[in-house]
Design a protein around this motif. Sequence first.
Motif, PDB file in Angstrom:
ATOM      1  N   THR A 100       0.889  -1.425  -0.114  1.00 54.19           N
ATOM      2  CA  THR A 100       0.018  -0.032   0.042  1.00 54.19           C
ATOM      3  C   THR A 100       0.863   1.229  -0.049  1.00 54.19           C
ATOM      4  N   CYS A 101       0.646   2.194  -0.981  1.00 50.19           N
ATOM      5  CA  CYS A 101       1.505   3.373  -0.997  1.00 50.19           C
ATOM      6  C   CYS A 101       0.969   4.598  -0.271  1.00 50.19           C
ATOM      7  N   ASP A 103      -0.122   7.138  -1.268  1.00 48.65           N
ATOM      8  CA  ASP A 103      -1.151   7.978  -1.717  1.00 48.65           C
ATOM      9  C   ASP A 103      -2.365   6.819  -1.722  1.00 48.65           C
ATOM     10  N   SER A 105      -2.983   3.972  -3.169  1.00 42.55           N
ATOM     11  CA  SER A 105      -2.855   2.845  -4.084  1.00 42.55           C
ATOM     12  C   SER A 105      -2.327   1.570  -3.653  1.00 42.55           C
ATOM     13  N   THR A 106      -2.730   0.401  -4.001  1.00 45.93           N
ATOM     14  CA  THR A 106      -2.303  -0.781  -3.722  1.00 45.93           C
ATOM     15  C   THR A 106      -1.751  -1.767  -5.039  1.00 45.93           C
ATOM     16  N   HIS A 107      -0.755  -2.417  -4.610  1.00 46.85           N
ATOM     17  CA  HIS A 107      -0.009  -3.077  -5.671  1.00 46.85           C
ATOM     18  C   HIS A 107       0.230  -4.732  -5.269  1.00 46.85           C
TER      19      HIS A 107
END
Length: 253
Positions: A100-101, A103, A105-107
């Motif tokens: 989880t970044c 900002d 966003s998730t990756h």
Amino acid sequence: MAIKIAFAASPAPVAQTARAALIGRYGDCPVDEAEVIVALGGDGFMLQTLHNTQDIPAPVYGMNRGTIGFLMNEYRESGLLRRLEQAEEAKINPLYMHATCVDGSTHKALAINEVSLLRAGPQAAKLRISVDGRLRMQELVCDGALVATPAGSTAYNYSAHGPILPIGSDVLALTAMAAFRPRRWRGALLPKTAKVRFDVLEADKRPVMADADSRSVLNVACVEIGSDPLITHRILFDPGHGLEERLISEQFS
């Protein structure tokens, strides 16, 4: 009956030349029809091939047309069918990475060798470490930290002074890189079932990137890592030169 082989090669000219020679001698078939996939290149290409074919049941047999080739067999054009028939199989499960970044966003990514967190700025990273939901280290000040599989324990993990793990062990290595505080802490051995979470402290001031087998995510706020038992990679080695023997030999070199 001849073995159905699909040949894959890295872009390097020496690998492409080898692929053409082998296809001329043994033929070639589509990957989804292959009984064995032969990968020609270095360890990086082997990892790429394993990721690209994880949904295909055929095992992968690598021949070194790269540099180190820890995951590869010696390259020889002759006798390939016999080598494939006699090959020993190693089965490994990859790691998953859920990042989880800052900002929001998730990756997601998978890693056969390791998932690493690395400082992405001039200042050391500050990481909080939890294992299976239990806080284990309030603050690790370091250049980075990683979680490695047994198959990846001789790669980045070993360079960071982490332990080499026997290939059949149900263990993961958690290794610190250039730990400043606690100064002498280099990591821990964890059961394969462990779920590791890194929380990045002061993420805006001390940016951190996460990497799963060279697939990077910038500005992470937290990263969760664990073994994925639902995915199994099958790798073939010449008799007497399998991963178990290589991992032992590496410790006496």
